[in-house]
Design an enzyme around this catalytic site. Structure first.
Site, PDB file in Angstrom:
ATOM      1  N   TYR A 166      20.447 -11.448 -48.863  1.00 41.40           N
ATOM      2  CA  TYR A 166      21.396 -10.982 -49.602  1.00 41.40           C
ATOM      3  C   TYR A 166      21.216 -10.771 -51.083  1.00 41.40           C
ATOM      4  CZ  TYR A 166      25.773 -10.484 -47.330  1.00 41.40           C
ATOM      5  OH  TYR A 166      26.869  -9.745 -46.585  1.00 41.40           O
ATOM      6  N   GLU A 218      23.344  -9.032 -53.786  1.00 42.26           N
ATOM      7  CA  GLU A 218      24.580  -8.510 -54.330  1.00 42.26           C
ATOM      8  C   GLU A 218      24.086  -8.424 -55.972  1.00 42.26           C
ATOM      9  OE1 GLU A 218      28.261 -10.136 -53.513  1.00 42.26           O
ATOM     10  OE2 GLU A 218      28.142  -9.551 -51.537  1.00 42.26           O
ATOM     11  N   ASP A 253      25.106  17.974 -54.616  1.00 43.70           N
ATOM     12  CA  ASP A 253      24.961  17.216 -53.402  1.00 43.70           C
ATOM     13  C   ASP A 253      23.619  17.842 -52.803  1.00 43.70           C
ATOM     14  OD1 ASP A 253      24.421  15.996 -50.909  1.00 43.70           O
ATOM     15  OD2 ASP A 253      26.734  15.957 -50.515  1.00 43.70           O
ATOM     16  N   THR A 299      20.844  12.294 -49.745  1.00 46.89           N
ATOM     17  CA  THR A 299      20.539  11.188 -48.621  1.00 46.89           C
ATOM     18  C   THR A 299      18.996  11.393 -48.704  1.00 46.89           C
ATOM     19  OG1 THR A 299      20.687  13.098 -46.962  1.00 46.89           O
ATOM     20  CG2 THR A 299      22.391  11.501 -47.041  1.00 46.89           C
ATOM     21  N   LYS A 328      16.615  13.422 -44.728  1.00 44.48           N
ATOM     22  CA  LYS A 328      16.485  14.695 -43.952  1.00 44.48           C
ATOM     23  C   LYS A 328      15.090  15.438 -44.728  1.00 44.48           C
ATOM     24  CE  LYS A 328      21.288  15.266 -44.040  1.00 44.48           C
ATOM     25  NZ  LYS A 328      22.132  14.541 -44.760  1.00 44.48           N
ATOM     26  N   ARG A 365      17.378   6.248 -43.318  1.00 42.20           N
ATOM     27  CA  ARG A 365      18.734   6.762 -43.680  1.00 42.20           C
ATOM     28  C   ARG A 365      19.052   6.064 -44.709  1.00 42.20           C
ATOM     29  NH1 ARG A 365      20.123   9.243 -38.750  1.00 42.20           N
ATOM     30  NH2 ARG A 365      22.094  10.252 -39.519  1.00 42.20           N
TER      31      ARG A 365
END
Ligand code: DSN
Length: 405
Positions: free
Chosen positions: A43, A45, A189, A215, A218, A224
């Site tokens: 973790y 954060e 985008d 992203t 691609k 991803r």
């Protein structure tokens, strides 16, 4: 274990079929290994140097490498690498810059936009903001004059320039002029074309937009994931934009970042900085153009009559078959595409008149223009009614010649 068996079967399916969905690609082994590493257990954060959990020494280093690589690759001063994927990235930009009810202006899904660009009624972006949509003209190209008029009338707070099924170059100076004239923020985008942008085979929006999202899986060929980038222009207009974006991602929308994803992003960005990647991205476009030309020779109608990038949108109306039926036939022959709406589609999105195909994944396999022509021949034969088993055998043989690791 049944899941392991299914994973093996999926691997085999990917190896033996032609992956022509333009948003899909084969991520390299190192990227996939990072994704299933022990980083998944941690973790983190917060951001490097400011975490809410101890034990993040190495995670900080990894995240900083990802950030610095993205800055270098895209020529931008601020990058957030924590967004889980493209839709959360766009949502974070809206959260950072807009209030509920503000006006947004994006390309309609039916013209090649994306759900998060304000698709009305059913999406977060269409429900929480007053959404307005621009379109492509009859020729399949974005109608910048109509967009300019509409933008002046609507006066949105943000103009979104981004696409998922648009085969042509985006005219960043034109978008920038339109947004600047009305004092709007310009969000680019570039999820589909990021790999082409870093290779210089599609112009970069870095000088024109205030914020860029993409992203990473691609044409960029990573895991991803997503990047949110603030440009120099963005920081000039809003000096605290980087901070606002970071706060919108965490704690605004997300909790702990997916550290394995961050490491995989760092690896793929470093690969994208190499000369080999630039050659790869150039070849994607050469293959796409060769495929488009061959399809046209077989009498297929292409939206906008061709392509400048990695994708082709086929209008099947003259072939008297709907997109879904054709996609199913092609799958039987080992050719994987997606059915897709064409501009002003007379048929509904669930059963539209087109298919969308692209060349990032076949280019990763090492295929070039001669193979693009062979693939066009396969597609034509399936349309003409040749037995899917025959074509399937030839597809399998072609895939075997261009293995993936
Ligand atoms: N679903 C992606 C695509 O296929 O283009 C966009 O998010």
């Amino acid at each position: 274990m049944v899941i392991n068996l299914l994973i093996k079967k999926e691997e085999m399916r990917q190896k033996e079929t032609l992956m022509l969905i333009p948003s899909e690609n084969y991520a390299p082994k190192e990227v996939r290994q990072a994704l299933c590493s022990m980083l998944n257990n941690k973790y983190s954060e917060g951001y490097p140097g400011k975490r809410y959990y101890q034990g993040n020494k190495y995670i900080d280093e990894i995240e900083l490498i990802a950030i610095e690589s993205a800055k270098k690759l895209f020529g931008v001063p601020h990058v957030n690498v924590q967004s889980y994927s493209g839709s959360p990235a766009n949502s974070a930009v809206y959260m950072a810059l807009l209030n509920p009810g503000d006006k947004i202006l994006g390309l309609a899904l039916s013209s090649g936009g994306h759900l998060t660009h304000g698709h009305p009624k059913i999406t977060f972006s269409g429900k929480f903001f007053q959404s307005f949509q621009y379109e492509v003209g009859k020729d399949g190209f974005i109608d910048y004059d109509a967009l300019e008029k509409y933008a002046k009338k609507v006066k949105p707070k943000i103009v979104i320039a981004g696409t998922t099924s648009y085969p042509r170059k985006l005219e960043w100076p034109r978008f920038s002029q339109i947004a600047d004239n009305i004092g709007a923020i310009l969000l680019a985008d570039i999820s589909h074309i990021a790999g082409l942008v870093v290779a210089g085979v599609h112009p970069s929006p870095a000088r024109y937009a205030h914020v860029i999202t993409t992203t990473t899986h691609k044409t960029l060929r990573g895991p991803r994931g997503a990047l949110i980038m603030v440009t120099k222009k963005g920081l000039r207009k809003y000096p605290d934009l980087g901070k606002k974006i970071d706060r919108a991602v965490f704690p605004g929308l997300q909790g702990g970042p997916h550290n394995s994803q961050t490491a995989a992003i760092a690896i793929s960005l470093q690969k994208a900085l190499t000369l080999d990647f630039k050659k790869y991205a150039k070849q994607i476009v050469l293959n796409s153009k060769a495929l488009a030309k061959a399809l046209k020779n077989y009498g297929f109608d292409l939206v906008s009559d061709g392509t400048d990038n990695h994708l082709i949108l086929i209008d099947l109306r003259s072939k008297e078959i709907l997109g879904k039926d054709f996609a199913i036939k092609l799958e039987k022959a080992g050719i994987i595409v997606n059915y897709n709406a064409i501009p002003k589609d007379p048929n509904p999105p669930a059963n539209p008149s087109g298919i969308r195909i692209g060349t990032p994944a076949i280019t990763t396999r090492g295929m070039k223009e001669p193979e693009a022509k062979i693939i066009a021949d396969f597609i034509n034969r399936v349309q003409k009614g040749d037995s899917s088993n025959n074509v399937r055998r030839e597809v399998k043989a072609l895939c075997k010649k261009f293995p993936i690791s």
